[in-house]
Design a protein around this motif. Structure first.
Motif, PDB file in Angstrom:
ATOM      1  N   SER A 186     101.224 -73.941  18.432  1.00 48.70           N
ATOM      2  CA  SER A 186     102.384 -74.629  17.862  1.00 48.70           C
ATOM      3  C   SER A 186     103.706 -74.022  18.326  1.00 48.70           C
ATOM      4  O   SER A 186     104.757 -74.383  17.810  1.00 48.70           O
ATOM      5  CB  SER A 186     102.330 -74.568  16.324  1.00 48.70           C
ATOM      6  N   ILE A 187     103.661 -73.118  19.303  1.00 47.04           N
ATOM      7  CA  ILE A 187     104.843 -72.361  19.687  1.00 47.04           C
ATOM      8  C   ILE A 187     105.368 -72.787  21.060  1.00 47.04           C
ATOM      9  O   ILE A 187     104.639 -72.793  22.050  1.00 47.04           O
ATOM     10  CB  ILE A 187     104.530 -70.851  19.690  1.00 47.04           C
ATOM     11  N   ASP A 188     106.650 -73.129  21.087  1.00 46.77           N
ATOM     12  CA  ASP A 188     107.293 -73.441  22.362  1.00 46.77           C
ATOM     13  C   ASP A 188     107.644 -72.180  23.132  1.00 46.77           C
ATOM     14  O   ASP A 188     107.445 -72.111  24.348  1.00 46.77           O
ATOM     15  CB  ASP A 188     108.562 -74.278  22.129  1.00 46.77           C
ATOM     16  N   VAL A 189     108.199 -71.186  22.432  1.00 45.65           N
ATOM     17  CA  VAL A 189     108.583 -69.936  23.096  1.00 45.65           C
ATOM     18  C   VAL A 189     108.153 -68.751  22.236  1.00 45.65           C
ATOM     19  O   VAL A 189     108.546 -68.650  21.070  1.00 45.65           O
ATOM     20  CB  VAL A 189     110.106 -69.850  23.333  1.00 45.65           C
ATOM     21  N   ALA A 190     107.343 -67.866  22.810  1.00 52.71           N
ATOM     22  CA  ALA A 190     106.981 -66.608  22.158  1.00 52.71           C
ATOM     23  C   ALA A 190     107.816 -65.499  22.783  1.00 52.71           C
ATOM     24  O   ALA A 190     107.964 -65.439  24.009  1.00 52.71           O
ATOM     25  CB  ALA A 190     105.496 -66.306  22.341  1.00 52.71           C
ATOM     26  N   VAL A 191     108.373 -64.626  21.931  1.00 52.54           N
ATOM     27  CA  VAL A 191     109.238 -63.541  22.419  1.00 52.54           C
ATOM     28  C   VAL A 191     108.673 -62.212  21.940  1.00 52.54           C
ATOM     29  O   VAL A 191     108.415 -62.033  20.744  1.00 52.54           O
ATOM     30  CB  VAL A 191     110.684 -63.712  21.919  1.00 52.54           C
ATOM     31  N   LEU A 192     108.501 -61.258  22.877  1.00 54.15           N
ATOM     32  CA  LEU A 192     107.932 -59.953  22.566  1.00 54.15           C
ATOM     33  C   LEU A 192     108.627 -58.879  23.386  1.00 54.15           C
ATOM     34  O   LEU A 192     109.098 -59.147  24.505  1.00 54.15           O
ATOM     35  CB  LEU A 192     106.439 -59.901  22.909  1.00 54.15           C
ATOM     36  N   ASN A 193     108.658 -57.657  22.845  1.00 49.11           N
ATOM     37  CA  ASN A 193     109.130 -56.544  23.658  1.00 49.11           C
ATOM     38  C   ASN A 193     107.942 -55.904  24.374  1.00 49.11           C
ATOM     39  O   ASN A 193     106.803 -56.390  24.293  1.00 49.11           O
ATOM     40  CB  ASN A 193     109.924 -55.536  22.823  1.00 49.11           C
ATOM     41  N   GLU A 194     108.192 -54.806  25.069  1.00 49.85           N
ATOM     42  CA  GLU A 194     107.145 -54.184  25.890  1.00 49.85           C
ATOM     43  C   GLU A 194     105.939 -53.743  25.056  1.00 49.85           C
ATOM     44  O   GLU A 194     104.781 -53.949  25.442  1.00 49.85           O
ATOM     45  CB  GLU A 194     107.731 -52.978  26.625  1.00 49.85           C
ATOM     46  N   ILE A 195     106.233 -53.128  23.907  1.00 53.37           N
ATOM     47  CA  ILE A 195     105.153 -52.625  23.058  1.00 53.37           C
ATOM     48  C   ILE A 195     104.321 -53.784  22.518  1.00 53.37           C
ATOM     49  O   ILE A 195     103.083 -53.756  22.543  1.00 53.37           O
ATOM     50  CB  ILE A 195     105.715 -51.781  21.906  1.00 53.37           C
ATOM     51  N   GLU A 196     104.990 -54.805  22.021  1.00 59.42           N
ATOM     52  CA  GLU A 196     104.284 -55.951  21.432  1.00 59.42           C
ATOM     53  C   GLU A 196     103.496 -56.724  22.480  1.00 59.42           C
ATOM     54  O   GLU A 196     102.387 -57.204  22.204  1.00 59.42           O
ATOM     55  CB  GLU A 196     105.315 -56.862  20.736  1.00 59.42           C
ATOM     56  N   LEU A 197     104.036 -56.818  23.696  1.00 62.49           N
ATOM     57  CA  LEU A 197     103.326 -57.517  24.762  1.00 62.49           C
ATOM     58  C   LEU A 197     102.061 -56.748  25.145  1.00 62.49           C
ATOM     59  O   LEU A 197     101.014 -57.350  25.410  1.00 62.49           O
ATOM     60  CB  LEU A 197     104.243 -57.686  25.974  1.00 62.49           C
ATOM     61  N   ALA A 234     101.093 -70.618  23.892  1.00 65.82           N
ATOM     62  CA  ALA A 234     102.563 -70.639  23.957  1.00 65.82           C
ATOM     63  C   ALA A 234     103.018 -71.310  25.248  1.00 65.82           C
ATOM     64  O   ALA A 234     102.524 -70.993  26.331  1.00 65.82           O
ATOM     65  CB  ALA A 234     103.103 -69.222  23.884  1.00 65.82           C
ATOM     66  N   ARG A 235     103.982 -72.216  25.148  1.00 65.11           N
ATOM     67  CA  ARG A 235     104.448 -72.953  26.321  1.00 65.11           C
ATOM     68  C   ARG A 235     105.294 -72.093  27.244  1.00 65.11           C
ATOM     69  O   ARG A 235     105.335 -72.300  28.454  1.00 65.11           O
ATOM     70  CB  ARG A 235     105.186 -74.206  25.880  1.00 65.11           C
ATOM     71  N   ALA A 236     106.000 -71.145  26.675  1.00 63.21           N
ATOM     72  CA  ALA A 236     106.789 -70.187  27.453  1.00 63.21           C
ATOM     73  C   ALA A 236     106.724 -68.842  26.749  1.00 63.21           C
ATOM     74  O   ALA A 236     106.547 -68.771  25.533  1.00 63.21           O
ATOM     75  CB  ALA A 236     108.232 -70.652  27.596  1.00 63.21           C
ATOM     76  N   VAL A 237     106.870 -67.773  27.517  1.00 64.16           N
ATOM     77  CA  VAL A 237     106.873 -66.416  26.951  1.00 64.16           C
ATOM     78  C   VAL A 237     108.073 -65.670  27.514  1.00 64.16           C
ATOM     79  O   VAL A 237     108.325 -65.700  28.727  1.00 64.16           O
ATOM     80  CB  VAL A 237     105.576 -65.656  27.287  1.00 64.16           C
ATOM     81  N   VAL A 238     108.802 -65.003  26.628  1.00 61.77           N
ATOM     82  CA  VAL A 238     109.928 -64.176  27.037  1.00 61.77           C
ATOM     83  C   VAL A 238     109.591 -62.730  26.693  1.00 61.77           C
ATOM     84  O   VAL A 238     109.291 -62.411  25.536  1.00 61.77           O
ATOM     85  CB  VAL A 238     111.233 -64.583  26.334  1.00 61.77           C
ATOM     86  N   ALA A 239     109.619 -61.861  27.700  1.00 60.30           N
ATOM     87  CA  ALA A 239     109.426 -60.429  27.482  1.00 60.30           C
ATOM     88  C   ALA A 239     110.788 -59.757  27.522  1.00 60.30           C
ATOM     89  O   ALA A 239     111.508 -59.858  28.527  1.00 60.30           O
ATOM     90  CB  ALA A 239     108.522 -59.845  28.560  1.00 60.30           C
ATOM     91  N   THR A 240     111.170 -59.102  26.425  1.00 58.88           N
ATOM     92  CA  THR A 240     112.429 -58.360  26.400  1.00 58.88           C
ATOM     93  C   THR A 240     112.136 -56.908  26.773  1.00 58.88           C
ATOM     94  O   THR A 240     111.231 -56.289  26.215  1.00 58.88           O
ATOM     95  CB  THR A 240     113.103 -58.448  25.031  1.00 58.88           C
ATOM     96  N   LEU A 241     112.918 -56.375  27.713  1.00 61.86           N
ATOM     97  CA  LEU A 241     112.609 -55.081  28.320  1.00 61.86           C
ATOM     98  C   LEU A 241     113.719 -54.065  28.115  1.00 61.86           C
ATOM     99  O   LEU A 241     113.892 -53.149  28.930  1.00 61.86           O
ATOM    100  CB  LEU A 241     112.345 -55.272  29.820  1.00 61.86           C
ATOM    101  N   GLY A 242     114.491 -54.195  27.055  1.00 63.11           N
ATOM    102  CA  GLY A 242     115.548 -53.233  26.762  1.00 63.11           C
ATOM    103  C   GLY A 242     116.587 -53.195  27.864  1.00 63.11           C
ATOM    104  O   GLY A 242     117.072 -54.251  28.307  1.00 63.11           O
TER     105      GLY A 242
END
Length: 304
Positions: free
Chosen positions: A173-184, A213-221
């Motif tokens: 049900s998710i268009d965009v999932a967002v995670l940082n390095e640890i969560e990924l 998830a249709r898209a994934v964003v990894a946030t890397l500080g």
């Protein structure tokens, strides 16, 4: 009506600043303390609202002084609080945040957040809206809320933080999932660190996409972010910042991302904007109080 709808946690943050964090069994003196509104849901709602779009929040607070303060802070920042529920006999959520040398460690007592449920969400999702959730409230409620929003045609953004095992159907049900390095790393069993190659980050994002998830964003500080869709993988360089406190930077990214998504930006465009907003947020103390305004982000973009 076009708006950002945040379903999630609200905490009072007890921020303790010291030269360094104590070792186990050690006492460190001469620290400073501040009581600041926080919680992933509240932070993300404040971040979105300060950047322009109408923003609403659904969540739960206790029948205590902290709950009153949190509701007042949201209202003062033009966040619609009609969806907040007061849980009788429960304390509001509280986070102890230890800040030292520009980094932080956080311990959370969930309090009333544990009682948030889908029946507290009275609004019907609309196709013009962006619905946002995290992992600081019960996951089954999140699954039901996100499914309903996606079925109604709203865009859905899930911040998979702090990571925990989740219902298998949730990501569908998710268009965009967002995670940082640890969560990924936790979500994919692919180790992502500060020196991981871009190809490894993209591999992990695709592994998560395969789950729905249709898209994934990894946030890397400081390294920026990576946006992975079915069509492409785009690296977004880190933005310069004079770091004071990183608390809430990820939440700022989420709120800013949703604020741009709701006005028609692509995931890549939204992430580019959110990256700059998050960099601006770390230049002030606290989580919610550090969220920048649209004017501040525009100024930073203009000077880049």
């Amino acid at each position: 009506m076009t708006r950002v709808v945040v379903c999630g946690s609200l905490n009072m943050d007890v921020v303790v600043q010291s030269a360094r964090r104590p070792l186990p069994g050690e006492t460190v003196l001469d620290a400073e303390v501040a009581f600041l509104p926080g919680g992933k849901g509240l932070n993300q709602a404040i971040a979105a609202a300060r950047l322009g779009p109408p923003t609403s929040i659904f969540g739960a607070v206790g029948d205590d002084a902290f709950g009153n303060t949190l509701r007042g802070f949201l209202a003062d920042n033009n966040v619609d609080t009609l969806g907040l529920h007061v849980v009788t006999g429960q304390a509001s959520g509280l986070a102890l945040i230890q800040v030292a040398q520009g980094d932080n460690a956080i311990t959370v007592a969930s309090g009333a957040n544990r009682y948030f449920s889908e029946i507290m969400v009275s609004a019907e999702p609309r196709p013009s809206e962006v619905w946002v959730a995290q992992f600081e409230t019960p996951l089954e409620a999140t699954r039901i809320i996100m499914r309903k929003a996606r079925q109604a045609g709203a865009r859905t953004v899930l911040n998979m933080a702090p990571f925990q095992s989740y219902p298998a159907a949730l990501l569908k049900s998710i268009d965009v999932a967002v995670l940082n390095e640890i969560e990924l790393t936790q979500a994919t069993d692919i180790t992502i660190g500060t020196s991981s190659a871009l190809s490894t980050v993209v591999e992990a994002c695709h592994k998560l996409r395969a789950k729905g998830a249709r898209a994934v964003v990894a946030t890397l500080g400081p390294r920026g972010a990576v946006v992975v869709t079915a069509e492409s993988a785009t690296a977004i360089p880190g933005a310069k910042a004079d770091v004071i406190d990183t608390t809430g930077a990820g939440d700022c990214f989420i709120g800013a991302f949703a604020a741009r998504l709701v006005v028609g930006a692509t995931p890549v465009e939204a992430a580019q904007y959110a990256n700059v907003a998050a960099a601006r947020s770390v230049e002030r103390l606290g989580a919610a109080p550090s969220m920048p305004t649209a004017k501040e982000v525009a100024a930073r973009l203009a000077s880049a």
